[in-house]
Scaffold this motif. Structure first.
Motif, PDB file in Angstrom:
ATOM      1  N   LEU A  23     -58.826  70.048  16.142  1.00 55.92           N
ATOM      2  CA  LEU A  23     -58.426  71.393  16.557  1.00 55.92           C
ATOM      3  C   LEU A  23     -57.464  71.328  17.733  1.00 55.92           C
ATOM      4  O   LEU A  23     -56.469  72.048  17.773  1.00 55.92           O
ATOM      5  CB  LEU A  23     -59.649  72.239  16.931  1.00 55.92           C
ATOM      6  CG  LEU A  23     -59.339  73.646  17.437  1.00 55.92           C
ATOM      7  CD1 LEU A  23     -58.579  74.456  16.389  1.00 55.92           C
ATOM      8  CD2 LEU A  23     -60.613  74.352  17.847  1.00 55.92           C
ATOM      9  N   GLN A  24     -57.736  70.445  18.682  1.00 54.02           N
ATOM     10  CA  GLN A  24     -56.854  70.295  19.838  1.00 54.02           C
ATOM     11  C   GLN A  24     -55.452  69.887  19.387  1.00 54.02           C
ATOM     12  O   GLN A  24     -54.454  70.427  19.870  1.00 54.02           O
ATOM     13  CB  GLN A  24     -57.431  69.254  20.806  1.00 54.02           C
ATOM     14  CG  GLN A  24     -56.641  69.126  22.082  1.00 54.02           C
ATOM     15  CD  GLN A  24     -57.137  67.998  22.969  1.00 54.02           C
ATOM     16  OE1 GLN A  24     -57.543  66.952  22.463  1.00 54.02           O
ATOM     17  NE2 GLN A  24     -57.104  68.207  24.265  1.00 54.02           N
ATOM     18  N   ILE A  27     -53.674  72.907  17.820  1.00 51.43           N
ATOM     19  CA  ILE A  27     -53.231  73.860  18.846  1.00 51.43           C
ATOM     20  C   ILE A  27     -51.959  73.364  19.521  1.00 51.43           C
ATOM     21  O   ILE A  27     -51.009  74.132  19.717  1.00 51.43           O
ATOM     22  CB  ILE A  27     -54.358  74.113  19.878  1.00 51.43           C
ATOM     23  CG1 ILE A  27     -55.509  74.883  19.217  1.00 51.43           C
ATOM     24  CG2 ILE A  27     -53.826  74.877  21.088  1.00 51.43           C
ATOM     25  CD1 ILE A  27     -56.754  74.988  20.077  1.00 51.43           C
ATOM     26  N   LYS A  30     -48.962  73.688  16.991  1.00 54.25           N
ATOM     27  CA  LYS A  30     -48.494  75.043  16.682  1.00 54.25           C
ATOM     28  C   LYS A  30     -48.024  75.828  17.900  1.00 54.25           C
ATOM     29  O   LYS A  30     -47.179  76.704  17.773  1.00 54.25           O
ATOM     30  CB  LYS A  30     -49.600  75.821  15.976  1.00 54.25           C
ATOM     31  CG  LYS A  30     -49.931  75.255  14.622  1.00 54.25           C
ATOM     32  CD  LYS A  30     -49.917  76.319  13.600  1.00 54.25           C
ATOM     33  CE  LYS A  30     -50.188  75.716  12.243  1.00 54.25           C
ATOM     34  NZ  LYS A  30     -50.508  76.694  11.265  1.00 54.25           N
ATOM     35  N   THR A  31     -48.602  75.544  19.091  1.00 51.18           N
ATOM     36  CA  THR A  31     -48.248  76.343  20.270  1.00 51.18           C
ATOM     37  C   THR A  31     -47.558  75.545  21.368  1.00 51.18           C
ATOM     38  O   THR A  31     -46.924  76.126  22.241  1.00 51.18           O
ATOM     39  CB  THR A  31     -49.505  77.000  20.879  1.00 51.18           C
ATOM     40  OG1 THR A  31     -50.385  75.987  21.364  1.00 51.18           O
ATOM     41  CG2 THR A  31     -50.209  77.879  19.885  1.00 51.18           C
ATOM     42  N   VAL A  40     -62.440  72.695  24.283  1.00 50.66           N
ATOM     43  CA  VAL A  40     -62.474  72.830  22.833  1.00 50.66           C
ATOM     44  C   VAL A  40     -63.859  72.468  22.309  1.00 50.66           C
ATOM     45  O   VAL A  40     -64.405  73.155  21.440  1.00 50.66           O
ATOM     46  CB  VAL A  40     -61.374  71.967  22.172  1.00 50.66           C
ATOM     47  CG1 VAL A  40     -61.484  72.008  20.660  1.00 50.66           C
ATOM     48  CG2 VAL A  40     -59.994  72.424  22.609  1.00 50.66           C
ATOM     49  N   THR A  55     -56.422  82.141  26.558  1.00 51.89           N
ATOM     50  CA  THR A  55     -57.003  81.122  25.685  1.00 51.89           C
ATOM     51  C   THR A  55     -57.236  81.687  24.290  1.00 51.89           C
ATOM     52  O   THR A  55     -56.960  81.024  23.283  1.00 51.89           O
ATOM     53  CB  THR A  55     -58.314  80.588  26.273  1.00 51.89           C
ATOM     54  OG1 THR A  55     -58.088  80.128  27.609  1.00 51.89           O
ATOM     55  CG2 THR A  55     -58.871  79.451  25.433  1.00 51.89           C
ATOM     56  N   ILE A  58     -53.947  81.847  22.528  1.00 47.47           N
ATOM     57  CA  ILE A  58     -53.494  80.522  22.092  1.00 47.47           C
ATOM     58  C   ILE A  58     -54.230  80.093  20.823  1.00 47.47           C
ATOM     59  O   ILE A  58     -53.617  79.642  19.854  1.00 47.47           O
ATOM     60  CB  ILE A  58     -53.702  79.491  23.218  1.00 47.47           C
ATOM     61  CG1 ILE A  58     -52.760  79.784  24.385  1.00 47.47           C
ATOM     62  CG2 ILE A  58     -53.506  78.071  22.714  1.00 47.47           C
ATOM     63  CD1 ILE A  58     -53.114  79.062  25.663  1.00 47.47           C
ATOM     64  N   ILE A  59     -55.557  80.264  20.821  1.00 44.94           N
ATOM     65  CA  ILE A  59     -56.359  79.866  19.658  1.00 44.94           C
ATOM     66  C   ILE A  59     -55.993  80.695  18.436  1.00 44.94           C
ATOM     67  O   ILE A  59     -55.802  80.159  17.338  1.00 44.94           O
ATOM     68  CB  ILE A  59     -57.867  79.973  19.979  1.00 44.94           C
ATOM     69  CG1 ILE A  59     -58.258  78.898  21.000  1.00 44.94           C
ATOM     70  CG2 ILE A  59     -58.713  79.843  18.726  1.00 44.94           C
ATOM     71  CD1 ILE A  59     -59.660  79.047  21.554  1.00 44.94           C
ATOM     72  N   THR A  61     -53.208  82.269  17.819  1.00 42.99           N
ATOM     73  CA  THR A  61     -51.852  81.941  17.385  1.00 42.99           C
ATOM     74  C   THR A  61     -51.855  80.658  16.574  1.00 42.99           C
ATOM     75  O   THR A  61     -51.236  80.580  15.512  1.00 42.99           O
ATOM     76  CB  THR A  61     -50.914  81.802  18.604  1.00 42.99           C
ATOM     77  OG1 THR A  61     -50.899  83.025  19.317  1.00 42.99           O
ATOM     78  CG2 THR A  61     -49.504  81.426  18.185  1.00 42.99           C
ATOM     79  N   ALA A  62     -52.573  79.645  17.067  1.00 47.29           N
ATOM     80  CA  ALA A  62     -52.619  78.359  16.374  1.00 47.29           C
ATOM     81  C   ALA A  62     -53.302  78.469  15.017  1.00 47.29           C
ATOM     82  O   ALA A  62     -52.890  77.821  14.053  1.00 47.29           O
ATOM     83  CB  ALA A  62     -53.327  77.324  17.234  1.00 47.29           C
ATOM     84  N   LEU A  63     -54.346  79.291  14.933  1.00 40.29           N
ATOM     85  CA  LEU A  63     -55.111  79.412  13.692  1.00 40.29           C
ATOM     86  C   LEU A  63     -54.628  80.553  12.797  1.00 40.29           C
ATOM     87  O   LEU A  63     -55.160  80.739  11.704  1.00 40.29           O
ATOM     88  CB  LEU A  63     -56.594  79.607  14.019  1.00 40.29           C
ATOM     89  CG  LEU A  63     -57.244  78.465  14.784  1.00 40.29           C
ATOM     90  CD1 LEU A  63     -58.662  78.836  15.164  1.00 40.29           C
ATOM     91  CD2 LEU A  63     -57.212  77.177  13.985  1.00 40.29           C
TER      92      LEU A  63
END
Length: 113
Positions: A23-24, A27, A30-31, A40, A55, A58-59, A61-63
């Motif tokens: 996941l890190q 993230i 993507k960001t 995380v 936060t 950010i999460i 947006t990435a997902l």
């Protein structure tokens, strides 16, 4: 309030991610922002006590998701009027418990000049 934190199952079901390192990496990819591995891991393991809005942004947006996909808040049952706690204020504090009984009279003091 009833809070449901379903982050781990959401990540696994929708994105096939089962580890914090994966996941890190997603993230960052993507960001371009690095969230610490410890944070995380905390999001995976338990419901966070505090989560910053940046936060969350950010999460999400990435997902490519919204907060409501893995986090729900439902109101508790209504409190009966008889169960409500009275707000403590100066007016409903007994006189014996008040620290100052009355303001001193300035005429009682002599000038010391």
């Amino acid at each position: 309030m009833a809070v449901r934190w379903q982050f781990k199952s959401f990540i696994a079901n929708k994105h096939g991610i089962y580890g914090a390192v994966d996941l890190q990496k997603l993230i960052v990819k993507k960001t371009g922002i690095l969230i610490s591995l410890q944070n995380v891991c905390n999001y995976f393991e338990k419901k966070p006590k505090m989560l910053r809005i940046t936060t969350i942004e950010i999460i999400c947006t990435a997902l490519e998701c919204s907060l409501s996909d893995f986090f729900q808040i439902a109101p508790n049952e209504k409190i009966k009027k008889s169960d409500q706690i009275k707000k403590l204020s100066f007016q409903n504090t007994p006189h014996s418990k008040r620290s100052i009984k009355r303001f001193p009279d300035p005429d009682q003091y002599k000038s010391q000049s």
